[in-house]
Design a protein around this motif. Structure first.
Motif, short mmCIF file in Angstrom:
data_model
loop_
_atom_site.label_atom_id
_atom_site.label_comp_id
_atom_site.label_asym_id
_atom_site.label_seq_id
_atom_site.Cartn_x
_atom_site.Cartn_y
_atom_site.Cartn_z
N GLN A 209 0.83 -1.21 0.00
CA GLN A 209 0.00 0.00 0.00
C GLN A 209 0.86 1.26 0.00
O GLN A 209 0.51 2.25 -0.66
CB GLN A 209 -0.93 -0.02 1.21
N TYR A 213 0.26 3.86 -3.08
CA TYR A 213 -0.20 5.23 -2.87
C TYR A 213 0.94 6.24 -2.84
O TYR A 213 0.72 7.42 -2.55
CB TYR A 213 -1.03 5.31 -1.60
N GLU A 246 -5.54 8.22 2.46
CA GLU A 246 -6.71 9.10 2.37
C GLU A 246 -7.92 8.41 3.00
O GLU A 246 -8.19 7.24 2.73
CB GLU A 246 -6.95 9.44 0.90
N THR A 249 -10.35 6.28 0.96
CA THR A 249 -9.66 5.08 0.47
C THR A 249 -9.52 4.07 1.60
O THR A 249 -9.76 2.87 1.43
CB THR A 249 -8.28 5.44 -0.08
#
Length: 301
Positions: A209, A213, A246, A249
């Motif tokens: 992740q 991101y 975020e 998300t």
């Protein structure tokens, strides 16, 4: 860090979440994730001061930011007369069939419990866990023995339900020496102290992740006694906060992780049982409540 450059970005971040109130730390980590500020203690202090100035200047609404460590306790209020109370109660009874509901996880063989390391993210998680009807455990770092005891009792209660075969943990924490170790500590305490077992899976934040991101890391804390082990195990000397994802998300990740344990066939059985029970309530309202209310209304007339 110029005021006029940063404030529009903060306004945009706040605007993305509608009525959801954010903490100063959440806004800071969104700015870090957007590579608008450095990930450092000095940058964080600068954002704290800038947000205070922006609210005093009227550039950011006071209601957009909340402090979850302090609050005003509101006193009780009496807003109903006896007549309005009776009428509202009657209206409530009239709608009992549609107001009646069953647990979303009724009949499900696997029940998830969500863990989040940080209290600052509790409201982000609650929007999802409340809607999906699952328990949320806010660890606030390493959880206390009292919390572990209460959790073991909760697991026991869940496993005591007829259909439940397993309770699983879904963990969300920082990618840092302590955050990467908390799920181990939770499982170990449950087993060693209370003889309770729970399979705990880390959902976020992960190396994948962080790369997906494009979140800039900060140096691992040298003061953390677990740093050496973390560096040896993970092969990196940096860390990333869960807050950097975020919130919308993050909520999508939470929702997907929970629903991965949800059996749609069992849901169909639940929905059919719910409609059967609602129909029974409707018959009772029609046969008893309406007739009684009409009789009393006629006597008053």
């Amino acid at each position: 860090m110029r005021y006029d450059d940063i404030v529009p970005h903060i306004q945009d971040i706040i605007g993305q979440y509608g009525s959801m109130r954010l903490t100063v730390r959440q806004i800071y980590y969104r700015l870090v994730a957007g590579q608008l500020v450095q990930n450092s203690q000095q940058s964080y202090k600068s954002i704290v001061a800038l947000l205070a100035k922006a609210r005093r200047n009227g550039d950011i609404d006071y209601d957009a930011i909340e402090d979850r460590t302090r609050e005003v306790k509101e006193g009780e209020k009496d807003e109903h007369s006896a007549l309005s109370y009776f009428q509202s109660f009657y209206d409530y009874v009239k709608g009992l069939d549609q107001n009646y509901d069953m647990p979303l996880w009724w009949g499900q063989p696997t029940i998830p419990i969500v863990f989040v390391e940080k209290e600052a993210l509790a409201s982000v998680f609650e929007e999802v866990t409340d809607r999906l009807g699952v328990d949320l455990v806010v660890c606030r770092g390493y959880p206390s023995l009292t919390l572990m005891y209460e959790l073991s009792e909760r697991i026991s209660d869940r496993l005591g339900q007829d259909a439940v075969e397993e309770v699983v943990g879904i963990y969300f924490g920082d990618y840092d020496p302590s955050g990467a170790d908390i799920e181990r500590a939770v499982g170990e305490s449950l087993d060693t102290d209370f003889g309770s077992y729970m399979n705990i899976e880390r959902v976020a934040i992960t190396r994948e992740q962080i790369a997906r991101y494009n979140i800039p890391p900060a140096p691992a804390k040298r003061t953390d006694s677990r740093t050496a082990g973390f560096v040896a195990r993970e092969g990196v000397a940096w860390q990333v906060e869960l807050d950097a994802i975020e919130p919308r998300t993050l909520q999508g990740i939470i929702r997907s992780a929970i629903l991965a344990h949800y059996d749609p066939d069992v849901k169909q059985e639940r929905d059919e049982e719910l409609e059967r029970r609602r129909a029974k309530i409707r018959r009772w309202i029609e046969e008893s409540v309406d007739m009684e209310y009409q009789a009393e209304d006629g006597e008053e007339a």
